[in-house]
Design an enzyme around this catalytic site. Structure first.
Site, mmCIF file in Angstrom:
data_model
loop_
_atom_site.group_PDB
_atom_site.id
_atom_site.type_symbol
_atom_site.label_atom_id
_atom_site.label_comp_id
_atom_site.label_asym_id
_atom_site.label_seq_id
_atom_site.Cartn_x
_atom_site.Cartn_y
_atom_site.Cartn_z
ATOM 1 N N ARG A 219 71.395 76.100 -21.047
ATOM 2 C CA ARG A 219 72.348 75.592 -20.066
ATOM 3 C C ARG A 219 71.876 75.916 -18.657
ATOM 4 N NH1 ARG A 219 77.259 76.243 -20.649
ATOM 5 N NH2 ARG A 219 77.141 76.655 -22.877
ATOM 6 N N GLY A 240 63.982 75.123 -20.254
ATOM 7 C CA GLY A 240 64.660 76.144 -19.473
ATOM 8 C C GLY A 240 65.863 75.619 -18.711
ATOM 9 N N HIS A 241 66.566 76.542 -18.069
ATOM 10 C CA HIS A 241 67.799 76.188 -17.360
ATOM 11 C C HIS A 241 67.533 75.269 -16.174
ATOM 12 C CE1 HIS A 241 66.924 79.035 -14.067
ATOM 13 N NE2 HIS A 241 66.514 79.853 -15.011
ATOM 14 N N ASN A 242 68.425 74.290 -16.019
ATOM 15 C CA ASN A 242 68.390 73.319 -14.917
ATOM 16 C C ASN A 242 67.166 72.409 -14.915
ATOM 17 O OD1 ASN A 242 69.950 75.919 -13.529
ATOM 18 N ND2 ASN A 242 70.924 73.931 -13.197
ATOM 19 N N SER A 260 64.262 74.656 -13.784
ATOM 20 C CA SER A 260 64.379 73.804 -12.596
ATOM 21 C C SER A 260 63.215 72.845 -12.397
ATOM 22 C CB SER A 260 64.579 74.650 -11.338
ATOM 23 O OG SER A 260 65.774 75.404 -11.435
#
Length: 347
Positions: A219, A240-242, A260
């Protein structure tokens, strides 16, 4: 099951060469196909195999038809896709359980389950979940609070969706997939160690995405992690996140995408590619297997190596490396001659 070749041709919109009344009773690869079976040909690497094939009919591209003179053929602009369409239409053996909620499933409050859904044994569905029509959860799936599952989704056993995940229509999640776990966020806090950064975002999976076994999609720390429409993610991938993955991209097994990073549309990341965080991969780019990507990649680039570089540059560099052994021999010979000259001059 028996289908006339002409029925298949009509379904695909393909031209026939040979007897359209020929019966087709199965499908098989070229080297195994028998007289009543359909196969396909796309790769000239298998030309000899194709010529020796006993297949009753072969789906081929127009450019390859001449080498199969006298054979029963279906002429296609995309033989591999059309073969897959035939398999899906007549020979798909995938099991789908009957609609209903198994008595061992645990269903929370304010859960909305639409008609014709199937909820398997020992599934856990937390409060506030929405599951839309014709979606199937095989046994032991977990769906976290306030998650939304679209229509015609298929969750194989032991899929885990944590809270507030948003899944589109016709999404397929294979066993062991985990979506919505915490991103890897820790703030240095010496001398105590690290302070865990709360991961308060969510995950959005668009329509027609497929995620295969044991892949994890974290998330967002703040805001969403997004997977675009039609993208396909192989086994054992870490997102990974974002991270944002665009539409119709292919992510092959054991890829790791750090937080990201932004991946465009129609991108291919081959097996074991690694991406650092906060970089962009342009639309249509291809990153070859085991490459390490630490910088932005422009659209339609073909990149390879670790650190990654354009493929032609990488090939030239490898060619130079292969010449080093010969160059080393020449340098040693020059050193030997120079030593002899110095000895002569000193006499």
């Amino acid at each position: 099951m028996e289908i006339r070749l002409s029925e298949i041709a009509q379904f695909l919109g393909c031209a026939i060469e040979g007897d359209g009344e020929a019966p087709i009773r199965g499908i098989a690869p070229l080297h195994q196909a028998q007289a009543s079976e359909l196969s396909f040909y796309t790769n000239r690497k298998y030309a000899a195999q194709a010529r020796l094939s006993k297949a009753g009919a072969i789906i081929v591209g127009a450019k390859d038809r001449e080498q199969f003179a006298g054979r029963r053929l279906l002429i296609s602009d995309n033989p591999y896709r059309d073969f897959a369409r035939v398999v899906d239409r007549w020979f798909n053996r995938s099991y789908r359980p009957a609609p209903g909620v198994h008595p061992t499933a645990i269903v929370g409050d304010d859960v909305q389950i639409a008609e014709n859904c199937s909820i398997g044994a020992y599934c856990v569905i937390e409060d506030g979940v929405t599951i839309k029509a014709h979606t199937v959860l095989f046994p032991f799936c977990y769906v976290g609070a306030k998650t939304i599952l679209g229509e015609h989704c298929l969750l194989y056993p032991r899929v885990t969706l944590l809270e507030r995940v948003r899944i589109g229509h016709r999404v397929i999640l294979h066993p062991g997939v985990v979506i919505g776990g915490d991103g890897f966020g820790f703030a240095p806090d010496p001398p105590q160690g690290y302070f865990k950064v709360p991961q308060v975002g969510w995950v959005e999976i668009a329509d027609d995405v497929e995620v295969q076994c044991n892949t994890a999609i974290d998330r967002g720390a703040l805001g969403p992690t997004r997977i675009g429409q039609g993208s396909k993610i192989d086994n054992l991938v870490q997102v990974g996140h974002n991270v944002e993955i665009g539409e119709h991209s292919i992510i092959v097994s054991q890829v790791g995408i750090s937080g990201s990073s932004k991946i465009g549309n129609w991108v291919t990341l081959a097996g074991q590619v690694g991406l650092v965080g906060h970089i962009r991969i342009g639309d249509g780019a291809v990153i070859t297997a085991q490459s390490g990507v630490a910088k932005d990649v422009p659209p339609k680039a073909i990149m390879t190596g670790s650190p990654v570089q354009p493929m032609m540059e990488n090939r030239r560099a490898l060619a130079e490396l292969n010449r080093l052994r010969e160059l080393r021999k020449k340098v040693r010979e020059l050193e030997r001659r120079l030593t002899v000259l110095e000895q002569v001059e000193s006499c």
